[in-house]
Design a protein around this motif. Structure first.
Motif, PDB file in Angstrom:
ATOM      1  N   GLN A 123      15.620 -10.834  12.410  1.00 23.72           N
ATOM      2  CA  GLN A 123      14.804 -12.227  11.930  1.00 23.72           C
ATOM      3  C   GLN A 123      14.308 -12.142  10.632  1.00 23.72           C
ATOM      4  O   GLN A 123      13.678 -13.062   9.930  1.00 23.72           O
ATOM      5  CB  GLN A 123      14.023 -12.815  12.989  1.00 23.72           C
ATOM      6  N   ALA A 124      13.862 -10.563   9.750  1.00 22.37           N
ATOM      7  CA  ALA A 124      13.472 -10.496   8.086  1.00 22.37           C
ATOM      8  C   ALA A 124      13.834 -10.986   7.458  1.00 22.37           C
ATOM      9  O   ALA A 124      13.685 -11.024   6.820  1.00 22.37           O
ATOM     10  CB  ALA A 124      12.777  -8.669   8.876  1.00 22.37           C
ATOM     11  N   MET A 125      15.223 -11.010   7.661  1.00 30.57           N
ATOM     12  CA  MET A 125      16.178 -11.468   6.507  1.00 30.57           C
ATOM     13  C   MET A 125      15.963 -12.548   6.748  1.00 30.57           C
ATOM     14  O   MET A 125      16.708 -13.391   5.503  1.00 30.57           O
ATOM     15  CB  MET A 125      17.430 -11.485   6.615  1.00 30.57           C
ATOM     16  N   GLN A 126      15.315 -13.397   7.482  1.00 28.85           N
ATOM     17  CA  GLN A 126      15.289 -15.375   6.880  1.00 28.85           C
ATOM     18  C   GLN A 126      13.398 -15.199   5.967  1.00 28.85           C
ATOM     19  O   GLN A 126      13.778 -16.769   5.869  1.00 28.85           O
ATOM     20  CB  GLN A 126      15.570 -15.952   8.239  1.00 28.85           C
ATOM     21  N   ASP A 127      12.813 -13.737   5.961  1.00 29.58           N
ATOM     22  CA  ASP A 127      11.695 -14.644   5.465  1.00 29.58           C
ATOM     23  C   ASP A 127      11.879 -13.493   3.851  1.00 29.58           C
ATOM     24  O   ASP A 127      11.509 -12.693   4.218  1.00 29.58           O
ATOM     25  CB  ASP A 127      10.556 -13.782   6.179  1.00 29.58           C
ATOM     26  N   ASP A 128      11.586 -14.088   3.297  1.00 33.31           N
ATOM     27  CA  ASP A 128      11.487 -13.490   1.478  1.00 33.31           C
ATOM     28  C   ASP A 128      10.566 -12.497   1.279  1.00 33.31           C
ATOM     29  O   ASP A 128      10.528 -12.718   0.571  1.00 33.31           O
ATOM     30  CB  ASP A 128      11.499 -15.325   0.682  1.00 33.31           C
ATOM     31  N   SER A 129       9.094 -13.162   2.179  1.00 27.97           N
ATOM     32  CA  SER A 129       8.094 -11.774   1.690  1.00 27.97           C
ATOM     33  C   SER A 129       8.308 -10.558   2.507  1.00 27.97           C
ATOM     34  O   SER A 129       7.680  -9.940   1.440  1.00 27.97           O
ATOM     35  CB  SER A 129       6.618 -12.580   3.223  1.00 27.97           C
ATOM     36  N   ILE A 130       9.591 -10.803   3.354  1.00 30.47           N
ATOM     37  CA  ILE A 130      10.109  -9.183   4.463  1.00 30.47           C
ATOM     38  C   ILE A 130      11.657  -8.993   3.913  1.00 30.47           C
ATOM     39  O   ILE A 130      12.034  -7.839   4.235  1.00 30.47           O
ATOM     40  CB  ILE A 130       9.125  -9.121   4.897  1.00 30.47           C
ATOM     41  N   ASN A 131      11.723  -9.660   2.721  1.00 29.71           N
ATOM     42  CA  ASN A 131      13.445  -9.611   3.404  1.00 29.71           C
ATOM     43  C   ASN A 131      13.830  -9.060   1.688  1.00 29.71           C
ATOM     44  O   ASN A 131      14.352  -9.602   1.093  1.00 29.71           O
ATOM     45  CB  ASN A 131      14.399 -10.575   3.443  1.00 29.71           C
ATOM     46  N   LYS A 132      12.639  -7.973   1.506  1.00 29.45           N
ATOM     47  CA  LYS A 132      13.464  -6.987   0.703  1.00 29.45           C
ATOM     48  C   LYS A 132      12.473  -5.283   1.267  1.00 29.45           C
ATOM     49  O   LYS A 132      12.121  -5.262   2.108  1.00 29.45           O
ATOM     50  CB  LYS A 132      13.089  -7.537  -0.303  1.00 29.45           C
ATOM     51  N   ARG A 133      12.790  -4.414   0.647  1.00 25.42           N
ATOM     52  CA  ARG A 133      13.134  -2.891   0.640  1.00 25.42           C
ATOM     53  C   ARG A 133      11.435  -2.709  -0.137  1.00 25.42           C
ATOM     54  O   ARG A 133      11.335  -3.311  -1.576  1.00 25.42           O
ATOM     55  CB  ARG A 133      14.776  -2.348  -0.073  1.00 25.42           C
ATOM     56  N   LEU A 134      11.431  -1.475  -0.232  1.00 24.39           N
ATOM     57  CA  LEU A 134       9.841  -1.538  -0.041  1.00 24.39           C
ATOM     58  C   LEU A 134      10.551  -0.844  -1.685  1.00 24.39           C
ATOM     59  O   LEU A 134      11.431  -0.065  -2.023  1.00 24.39           O
ATOM     60  CB  LEU A 134       8.605  -0.472   0.378  1.00 24.39           C
ATOM     61  N   THR A 135       9.469  -0.624  -2.651  1.00 24.75           N
ATOM     62  CA  THR A 135       9.747  -0.317  -4.191  1.00 24.75           C
ATOM     63  C   THR A 135       9.034   0.866  -3.916  1.00 24.75           C
ATOM     64  O   THR A 135       7.888   1.643  -2.947  1.00 24.75           O
ATOM     65  CB  THR A 135       9.610  -0.700  -5.193  1.00 24.75           C
ATOM     66  N   ALA A 136       9.707   2.022  -4.939  1.00 24.67           N
ATOM     67  CA  ALA A 136       8.937   3.649  -4.836  1.00 24.67           C
ATOM     68  C   ALA A 136       7.671   3.166  -5.663  1.00 24.67           C
ATOM     69  O   ALA A 136       7.160   3.904  -4.612  1.00 24.67           O
ATOM     70  CB  ALA A 136       9.618   4.246  -6.363  1.00 24.67           C
ATOM     71  N   ARG A 137       7.598   2.198  -6.036  1.00 25.89           N
ATOM     72  CA  ARG A 137       6.509   2.143  -6.890  1.00 25.89           C
ATOM     73  C   ARG A 137       4.903   1.347  -5.675  1.00 25.89           C
ATOM     74  O   ARG A 137       3.923   1.893  -5.623  1.00 25.89           O
ATOM     75  CB  ARG A 137       5.778   0.878  -8.335  1.00 25.89           C
ATOM     76  N   GLU A 138       5.385   0.367  -5.153  1.00 21.44           N
ATOM     77  CA  GLU A 138       5.026  -0.004  -3.851  1.00 21.44           C
ATOM     78  C   GLU A 138       4.507   1.347  -2.797  1.00 21.44           C
ATOM     79  O   GLU A 138       2.681   1.103  -2.242  1.00 21.44           O
ATOM     80  CB  GLU A 138       5.705  -0.732  -3.378  1.00 21.44           C
ATOM     81  N   TYR A 139       4.941   2.129  -2.556  1.00 22.02           N
ATOM     82  CA  TYR A 139       5.133   3.058  -1.903  1.00 22.02           C
ATOM     83  C   TYR A 139       3.461   4.345  -2.296  1.00 22.02           C
ATOM     84  O   TYR A 139       2.725   4.468  -1.706  1.00 22.02           O
ATOM     85  CB  TYR A 139       6.398   4.304  -1.373  1.00 22.02           C
ATOM     86  N   ARG A 140       3.736   4.928  -4.046  1.00 21.48           N
ATOM     87  CA  ARG A 140       2.895   5.525  -4.618  1.00 21.48           C
ATOM     88  C   ARG A 140       1.813   4.812  -4.225  1.00 21.48           C
ATOM     89  O   ARG A 140       0.870   4.955  -4.314  1.00 21.48           O
ATOM     90  CB  ARG A 140       3.714   5.475  -5.773  1.00 21.48           C
ATOM     91  N   GLU A 141       1.683   3.169  -4.542  1.00 19.68           N
ATOM     92  CA  GLU A 141       0.279   2.718  -5.057  1.00 19.68           C
ATOM     93  C   GLU A 141      -0.493   2.387  -3.180  1.00 19.68           C
ATOM     94  O   GLU A 141      -1.601   2.941  -3.072  1.00 19.68           O
ATOM     95  CB  GLU A 141       0.807   1.017  -5.138  1.00 19.68           C
ATOM     96  N   ALA A 142       0.637   2.656  -2.244  1.00 22.40           N
ATOM     97  CA  ALA A 142       0.018   2.721  -0.896  1.00 22.40           C
ATOM     98  C   ALA A 142      -0.549   3.585  -0.524  1.00 22.40           C
ATOM     99  O   ALA A 142      -1.987   4.361   0.331  1.00 22.40           O
ATOM    100  CB  ALA A 142       1.133   2.084   0.062  1.00 22.40           C
ATOM    101  N   VAL A 143       0.033   5.170  -0.961  1.00 22.78           N
ATOM    102  CA  VAL A 143      -0.527   6.138  -1.194  1.00 22.78           C
ATOM    103  C   VAL A 143      -1.900   6.705  -1.862  1.00 22.78           C
ATOM    104  O   VAL A 143      -2.986   7.452  -0.829  1.00 22.78           O
ATOM    105  CB  VAL A 143       0.629   7.730  -1.256  1.00 22.78           C
ATOM    106  N   GLU A 144      -1.951   6.498  -2.392  1.00 21.61           N
ATOM    107  CA  GLU A 144      -3.302   6.567  -3.533  1.00 21.61           C
ATOM    108  C   GLU A 144      -3.912   5.268  -3.121  1.00 21.61           C
ATOM    109  O   GLU A 144      -5.440   5.980  -3.020  1.00 21.61           O
ATOM    110  CB  GLU A 144      -2.422   5.539  -5.091  1.00 21.61           C
ATOM    111  N   SER A 145      -3.817   4.348  -2.660  1.00 19.60           N
ATOM    112  CA  SER A 145      -4.751   3.608  -1.950  1.00 19.60           C
ATOM    113  C   SER A 145      -5.604   4.276  -0.777  1.00 19.60           C
ATOM    114  O   SER A 145      -6.509   3.978  -0.566  1.00 19.60           O
ATOM    115  CB  SER A 145      -4.562   2.596  -1.476  1.00 19.60           C
ATOM    116  N   THR A 146      -4.530   5.205  -0.289  1.00 19.31           N
ATOM    117  CA  THR A 146      -5.109   6.004   0.662  1.00 19.31           C
ATOM    118  C   THR A 146      -6.087   7.017   0.446  1.00 19.31           C
ATOM    119  O   THR A 146      -6.777   7.266   1.209  1.00 19.31           O
ATOM    120  CB  THR A 146      -3.764   6.207   1.806  1.00 19.31           C
TER     121      THR A 146
END
Length: 168
Positions: free
Chosen positions: A135-158
């Motif tokens: 069902q995630a493929m039906q939702d534009d907000s989450i029907n995409k892969r995580l980018t390397a930048r998003e991951y780096r930003e998440a680690v940095e915020s942690t």
């Protein structure tokens, strides 16, 4: 049933740490039954925004229940202790957090909660393996892969929140 099965296992020589793998959507009543039994809690901390919890988890109260559960887990077992000789976890919390595309998991808010209310020494596995399917493929907000930048930003915020025991 699990608790009943442990009695003969321990009497028969079971000496391994007991690990409880959970979504963190646990009642305090059930967690209190595990006090003194579970050695390592391994909760997933998913989302904190109530609307997103309702939308994606079908549980608007997920964040509140997860916060309560984590506080109880922390009371019971404390920070993760790793045996220096074997490198194996012996007791504590090993928290997992899946970073979501677009920052919808609220990684910064979750990290601030962990650092401020649980412990800055909490061992956190920041996971980047989100893959949309079903069902995630039906939702534009989450029907995409995580980018390397998003991951780096998440680690940095942690790290900015003060957490330092990160496993990525």
């Amino acid at each position: 049933q699990l608790l009943e099965a442990l009695v003969p296992a321990v009497e028969g020589g079971l000496r391994l740490p007991l690990v409880y793998n959970t979504s963190a959507y646990d009642s305090l009543e059930s967690l209190r039954l595990l006090d003194g039994v579970v050695d390592i809690y391994m909760p997933d901390l998913k989302l904190f925004d109530p609307e997103l919890c309702r939308r994606y988890l079908k549980a608007e109260d997920y964040a509140d229940r997860a916060r309560e559960a984590l506080l109880e887990m922390r009371r019971q077992v404390g920070d993760l202790v790793i045996d220096e000789e074997t490198g194996l976890a012996r007791r504590g919390i090993l928290l997992r957090h899946l970073v979501m595309p677009g920052g919808i998991a609220g990684t910064g808010e979750i990290a601030a909660f962990i650092a401020g209310k649980i412990s800055k020494n909490t061992y956190v596995n920041i996971m980047d393996q989100y893959r949309p399917c079903g069902q995630a493929m039906q939702d534009d907000s989450i029907n995409k892969r995580l980018t390397a930048r998003e991951y780096r930003e998440a680690v940095e915020s942690t790290r900015t929140a003060g957490l330092h025991r990160l496993d990525s």
